[in-house]
Design a protein around this motif. Structure first.
Motif, mmCIF file in Angstrom:
data_model
loop_
_atom_site.group_PDB
_atom_site.id
_atom_site.type_symbol
_atom_site.label_atom_id
_atom_site.label_comp_id
_atom_site.label_asym_id
_atom_site.label_seq_id
_atom_site.Cartn_x
_atom_site.Cartn_y
_atom_site.Cartn_z
ATOM 1 N N LEU A 84 6.307 118.689 -65.131
ATOM 2 C CA LEU A 84 5.029 119.120 -65.548
ATOM 3 C C LEU A 84 3.567 118.724 -65.678
ATOM 4 O O LEU A 84 2.303 118.722 -65.368
ATOM 5 C CB LEU A 84 4.800 120.546 -66.830
ATOM 6 C CG LEU A 84 5.927 121.738 -66.578
ATOM 7 C CD1 LEU A 84 6.078 122.657 -67.595
ATOM 8 C CD2 LEU A 84 5.711 122.434 -64.761
ATOM 9 N N ILE A 85 4.195 117.284 -66.435
ATOM 10 C CA ILE A 85 3.404 116.500 -65.751
ATOM 11 C C ILE A 85 3.771 115.088 -65.798
ATOM 12 O O ILE A 85 5.146 114.988 -66.061
ATOM 13 C CB ILE A 85 2.759 116.203 -68.033
ATOM 14 C CG1 ILE A 85 3.749 115.873 -68.495
ATOM 15 C CG2 ILE A 85 2.132 117.330 -67.885
ATOM 16 C CD1 ILE A 85 3.156 115.006 -70.228
ATOM 17 N N ARG A 86 2.665 114.000 -66.169
ATOM 18 C CA ARG A 86 3.844 112.462 -65.325
ATOM 19 C C ARG A 86 3.261 111.754 -66.111
ATOM 20 O O ARG A 86 2.203 111.405 -67.044
ATOM 21 C CB ARG A 86 3.319 111.385 -64.296
ATOM 22 C CG ARG A 86 4.579 112.488 -63.502
ATOM 23 C CD ARG A 86 3.633 111.765 -61.787
ATOM 24 N NE ARG A 86 3.348 113.084 -60.748
ATOM 25 C CZ ARG A 86 2.434 113.310 -59.813
ATOM 26 N NH1 ARG A 86 1.123 112.700 -60.054
ATOM 27 N NH2 ARG A 86 2.855 114.151 -59.141
ATOM 28 N N PHE A 87 4.296 110.910 -66.981
ATOM 29 C CA PHE A 87 3.896 109.749 -68.317
ATOM 30 C C PHE A 87 3.001 109.142 -67.476
ATOM 31 O O PHE A 87 1.997 108.756 -68.552
ATOM 32 C CB PHE A 87 5.034 109.335 -68.572
ATOM 33 C CG PHE A 87 4.406 107.688 -69.240
ATOM 34 C CD1 PHE A 87 5.201 108.152 -70.566
ATOM 35 C CD2 PHE A 87 3.977 106.717 -68.599
ATOM 36 C CE1 PHE A 87 4.606 107.516 -71.796
ATOM 37 C CE2 PHE A 87 4.416 105.880 -69.778
ATOM 38 C CZ PHE A 87 4.128 106.197 -71.318
ATOM 39 N N THR A 88 2.634 108.871 -66.578
ATOM 40 C CA THR A 88 1.187 107.859 -66.575
ATOM 41 C C THR A 88 0.154 108.929 -66.367
ATOM 42 O O THR A 88 -1.213 108.641 -65.823
ATOM 43 C CB THR A 88 1.128 107.617 -64.749
ATOM 44 O OG1 THR A 88 1.767 108.384 -63.743
ATOM 45 C CG2 THR A 88 2.352 106.838 -64.645
ATOM 46 N N GLU A 89 0.481 110.325 -66.492
ATOM 47 C CA GLU A 89 -1.029 111.186 -66.027
ATOM 48 C C GLU A 89 -1.565 111.250 -67.958
ATOM 49 O O GLU A 89 -3.237 111.524 -68.336
ATOM 50 C CB GLU A 89 -1.242 112.811 -66.281
ATOM 51 C CG GLU A 89 -0.299 112.770 -64.422
ATOM 52 C CD GLU A 89 -0.135 114.155 -63.969
ATOM 53 O OE1 GLU A 89 -0.338 114.518 -63.458
ATOM 54 O OE2 GLU A 89 0.714 114.494 -64.823
ATOM 55 N N LEU A 90 -1.063 110.763 -68.658
ATOM 56 C CA LEU A 90 -1.226 110.599 -70.359
ATOM 57 C C LEU A 90 -2.089 109.306 -69.965
ATOM 58 O O LEU A 90 -2.350 108.603 -69.093
ATOM 59 C CB LEU A 90 -0.447 110.309 -71.127
ATOM 60 C CG LEU A 90 0.860 111.789 -71.609
ATOM 61 C CD1 LEU A 90 1.679 111.226 -72.032
ATOM 62 C CD2 LEU A 90 0.597 113.120 -71.648
ATOM 63 N N PRO A 91 -2.990 109.781 -70.986
ATOM 64 C CA PRO A 91 -4.649 108.550 -71.351
ATOM 65 C C PRO A 91 -3.379 107.117 -71.420
ATOM 66 O O PRO A 91 -2.425 107.361 -72.134
ATOM 67 C CB PRO A 91 -5.202 109.077 -72.608
ATOM 68 C CG PRO A 91 -4.343 110.561 -72.274
ATOM 69 C CD PRO A 91 -3.944 110.625 -71.738
ATOM 70 N N GLU A 92 -4.264 105.765 -71.303
ATOM 71 C CA GLU A 92 -3.588 104.759 -71.551
ATOM 72 C C GLU A 92 -2.807 104.983 -73.389
ATOM 73 O O GLU A 92 -2.186 104.082 -73.658
ATOM 74 C CB GLU A 92 -4.535 103.789 -71.554
ATOM 75 C CG GLU A 92 -4.110 103.007 -69.939
ATOM 76 C CD GLU A 92 -4.821 101.887 -69.406
ATOM 77 O OE1 GLU A 92 -4.773 100.623 -70.490
ATOM 78 O OE2 GLU A 92 -5.150 101.865 -68.860
ATOM 79 N N LYS A 148 1.037 105.112 -77.551
ATOM 80 C CA LYS A 148 1.249 105.297 -78.283
ATOM 81 C C LYS A 148 3.556 105.988 -78.060
ATOM 82 O O LYS A 148 4.074 105.727 -79.135
ATOM 83 C CB LYS A 148 1.042 106.053 -78.955
ATOM 84 C CG LYS A 148 -0.190 105.880 -79.670
ATOM 85 C CD LYS A 148 -0.966 106.005 -80.807
ATOM 86 C CE LYS A 148 -2.909 106.281 -80.443
ATOM 87 N NZ LYS A 148 -3.336 107.100 -81.613
ATOM 88 N N VAL A 149 3.475 106.322 -76.943
ATOM 89 C CA VAL A 149 4.383 107.182 -76.830
ATOM 90 C C VAL A 149 5.491 105.671 -76.417
ATOM 91 O O VAL A 149 6.157 106.483 -77.790
ATOM 92 C CB VAL A 149 4.515 108.224 -75.788
ATOM 93 C CG1 VAL A 149 5.552 108.780 -74.737
ATOM 94 C CG2 VAL A 149 3.380 109.141 -76.427
ATOM 95 N N MET A 150 5.921 104.898 -76.085
ATOM 96 C CA MET A 150 6.119 103.791 -75.430
ATOM 97 C C MET A 150 6.738 103.072 -77.020
ATOM 98 O O MET A 150 7.673 102.912 -77.198
ATOM 99 C CB MET A 150 5.317 103.180 -74.613
ATOM 100 C CG MET A 150 5.734 104.174 -73.175
ATOM 101 S SD MET A 150 4.789 102.375 -71.872
ATOM 102 C CE MET A 150 3.631 101.720 -72.795
ATOM 103 N N GLU A 151 5.662 103.296 -77.980
ATOM 104 C CA GLU A 151 6.069 102.785 -79.494
ATOM 105 C C GLU A 151 6.532 103.181 -79.893
ATOM 106 O O GLU A 151 7.479 102.916 -81.271
ATOM 107 C CB GLU A 151 4.573 102.233 -79.908
ATOM 108 C CG GLU A 151 4.668 101.958 -81.646
ATOM 109 C CD GLU A 151 3.399 101.835 -82.072
ATOM 110 O OE1 GLU A 151 3.287 101.251 -83.636
ATOM 111 O OE2 GLU A 151 2.162 101.156 -81.411
ATOM 112 N N ARG A 152 6.147 104.798 -80.149
ATOM 113 C CA ARG A 152 7.223 105.318 -81.261
ATOM 114 C C ARG A 152 9.066 105.785 -80.607
ATOM 115 O O ARG A 152 9.664 105.767 -80.760
ATOM 116 C CB ARG A 152 7.214 106.667 -80.838
ATOM 117 C CG ARG A 152 5.277 107.241 -81.593
ATOM 118 C CD ARG A 152 5.359 107.139 -83.012
ATOM 119 N NE ARG A 152 6.848 108.546 -83.510
ATOM 120 C CZ ARG A 152 7.169 108.277 -84.657
ATOM 121 N NH1 ARG A 152 6.875 107.990 -85.433
ATOM 122 N NH2 ARG A 152 7.977 109.490 -84.894
#
Length: 112
Positions: free
Chosen positions: A72-80, A85-89
């Protein structure tokens, strides 16, 4: 987590493993435990709100992962900033899992 309480029932000490003093188990997401960890009064509304925020972060992580898994969403659609923050978590969670501090198995009482 295993806790030791004082005469008033307040948490005094926290350990990962039980011992003679710390034998009462509390879930890591317990509001009381989180309040103790951030050194606040569990009766204080601000502390409860902060503890709730900490628990809610995990819910948001799961929702983001679910939305990506379903396409439903792509990771790259999230703001930078959100991507960072997602990658850090994810990295922190992976490190914690590697240390066996976090367990997804139910009934695994001796591991956070």
């Amino acid at each position: 987590m295993y806790v030791k309480r004082d005469a008033q029932g307040e948490i005094q000490q926290v350990r990962r493993e039980p011992d003679a003093q710390c034998s009462e188990y509390l879930a890591a997401d317990s509001l009381e435990l989180q309040a103790f960890m951030i050194e606040g009064d569990p009766a204080d509304d601000v502390v409860h709100f902060q503890a709730s925020d900490l628990a809610f972060v995990r819910v948001l992580e799961d929702v983001i992962e679910l939305l990506m898994d379903k396409g439903l969403i792509r990771f790259t659609e999230l703001p930078e900033a959100a991507q960072r923050k997602v990658m850090e978590r994810q990295s922190l969670r992976h490190q914690l899992n590697g240390l066996n501090l976090v367990s997804d198995q139910e009934g695994d009482d001796d591991v956070i």
